[in-house]
Write an enzyme that holds these catalytic residues in place. Structure first.
Site, PDB file in Angstrom:
ATOM      1  N   PHE A   1      38.492 -58.623  42.544  1.00  0.00           N
ATOM      2  CA  PHE A   1      38.009 -57.437  43.070  1.00  0.00           C
ATOM      3  C   PHE A   1      36.927 -57.126  43.728  1.00  0.00           C
ATOM      4  O   PHE A   1      35.832 -57.794  43.056  1.00  0.00           O
ATOM      5  CB  PHE A   1      37.953 -56.121  41.911  1.00  0.00           C
ATOM      6  CG  PHE A   1      37.911 -54.948  42.278  1.00  0.00           C
ATOM      7  CD1 PHE A   1      39.130 -54.256  42.880  1.00  0.00           C
ATOM      8  CD2 PHE A   1      36.562 -54.273  42.053  1.00  0.00           C
ATOM      9  CE1 PHE A   1      38.783 -52.766  43.151  1.00  0.00           C
ATOM     10  CE2 PHE A   1      36.553 -52.773  42.605  1.00  0.00           C
ATOM     11  CZ  PHE A   1      37.608 -52.225  43.019  1.00  0.00           C
TER      12      PHE A   1
ATOM     13  N   GLY B   1      35.561 -61.596  49.409  1.00  0.00           N
ATOM     14  CA  GLY B   1      36.935 -61.987  48.805  1.00  0.00           C
ATOM     15  C   GLY B   1      36.911 -63.366  48.925  1.00  0.00           C
ATOM     16  O   GLY B   1      37.625 -63.992  48.085  1.00  0.00           O
TER      17      GLY B   1
ATOM     18  N   ASN C   1      50.160 -53.415  48.540  1.00  0.00           N
ATOM     19  CA  ASN C   1      48.916 -53.719  48.820  1.00  0.00           C
ATOM     20  C   ASN C   1      48.898 -54.814  50.037  1.00  0.00           C
ATOM     21  O   ASN C   1      48.555 -56.209  50.056  1.00  0.00           O
ATOM     22  CB  ASN C   1      47.982 -54.559  47.767  1.00  0.00           C
ATOM     23  CG  ASN C   1      46.575 -54.522  47.939  1.00  0.00           C
ATOM     24  OD1 ASN C   1      46.035 -54.439  48.992  1.00  0.00           O
ATOM     25  ND2 ASN C   1      45.846 -54.764  46.910  1.00  0.00           N
TER      26      ASN C   1
ATOM     27  N   TYR D   1      45.985 -63.021  51.726  1.00  0.00           N
ATOM     28  CA  TYR D   1      46.512 -64.367  50.948  1.00  0.00           C
ATOM     29  C   TYR D   1      47.213 -65.081  51.866  1.00  0.00           C
ATOM     30  O   TYR D   1      47.279 -66.240  51.890  1.00  0.00           O
ATOM     31  CB  TYR D   1      47.086 -63.891  49.798  1.00  0.00           C
ATOM     32  CG  TYR D   1      46.547 -63.322  48.752  1.00  0.00           C
ATOM     33  CD1 TYR D   1      45.108 -63.686  48.374  1.00  0.00           C
ATOM     34  CD2 TYR D   1      46.891 -62.083  47.980  1.00  0.00           C
ATOM     35  CE1 TYR D   1      44.312 -62.997  47.379  1.00  0.00           C
ATOM     36  CE2 TYR D   1      46.235 -61.418  47.021  1.00  0.00           C
ATOM     37  CZ  TYR D   1      44.764 -61.763  46.697  1.00  0.00           C
ATOM     38  OH  TYR D   1      44.014 -61.265  45.753  1.00  0.00           O
TER      39      TYR D   1
END
Length: 195
Positions: free
Chosen positions: A121, A132, A159, A166
């Site tokens: 997070f 991130g 999301n 990713y």
């Protein structure tokens, strides 16, 4: 994190439970639940501790000159997230920007164990600044250093921002799998039925 995922109604974690579960284990980091905290500062971090004096086998990753000065950051919760640890120099102004929680995992399909990334997070005002990526890189580097074969995690199907993040990293997204959890009253009821 619970609010971000719409799970506030099941949130029961306390500061004490976090401390007891993450920071008081006799196992070294990454051999039990481990939290990495992302702290930022407008000033270079002072190195006040000799790395040989650290009580863990994880050496903090310190990146200076990330050019935060060039970013327009408006943090409405700056004082709330001021780090309790500011080194010997309390004027250092260190702020928590995010975290990641991992623990060892094993999947019978793969030869080597891995790390399971339970939470990653970055606070909203610090998103889009590569933090991130920095957190994930720290986890992946640690797994590689430990000779592990994978890092795995779950992502909510709504999301899309995270899914895109990713996939750009090269992660395999497997939409056919769904997370199942048995918790709370249902866990207790099922446990009683199976006695």
């Amino acid at each position: 994190m619970a609010e971000y995922h719409g799970l506030s109604e099941i949130f029961t974690t306390t500061e004490t439970s976090l401390c007891n579960n993450l920071f008081k284990s006799s196992n070294p980091p990454f051999h039990s639940p481990t939290a990495l905290i992302l702290e930022i500062s407008p000033n270079p971090f002072p190195i006040t501790t000799k790395l040989s004096d650290l009580s863990t086998n994880f050496i903090p990753i310190i990146k200076n000159n990330c050019n935060l000065d060039n970013l327009e950051i408006s943090d409405p919760e700056l004082e709330t997230f001021k780090s309790k640890f500011n080194g010997e120099n309390n004027n250092c102004n260190v702020y928590v920007a995010g975290h990641v929680i991992v623990f060892p995992s094993y999947n019978g399909f793969f030869e080597k164990p891995g790390l399971y990334l339970d939470q990653m997070f970055v606070r909203k005002c610090y998103r889009g600044m590569r933090f991130g990526k920095m957190l994930f890189s720290a986890v992946a580097s640690q797994a590689e250093k430990m000779g592990m074969g994978m890092v795995d995690w779950l992502v909510a199907d709504w999301n899309e921002e995270s899914i895109n993040f990713y996939e750009k990293m090269g992660a395999h997204y497997i939409p056919e799998y769904r997370l199942c959890k048995l918790y709370g009253d249902q866990l207790q009821q099922y446990a009683k039925k199976s006695d």
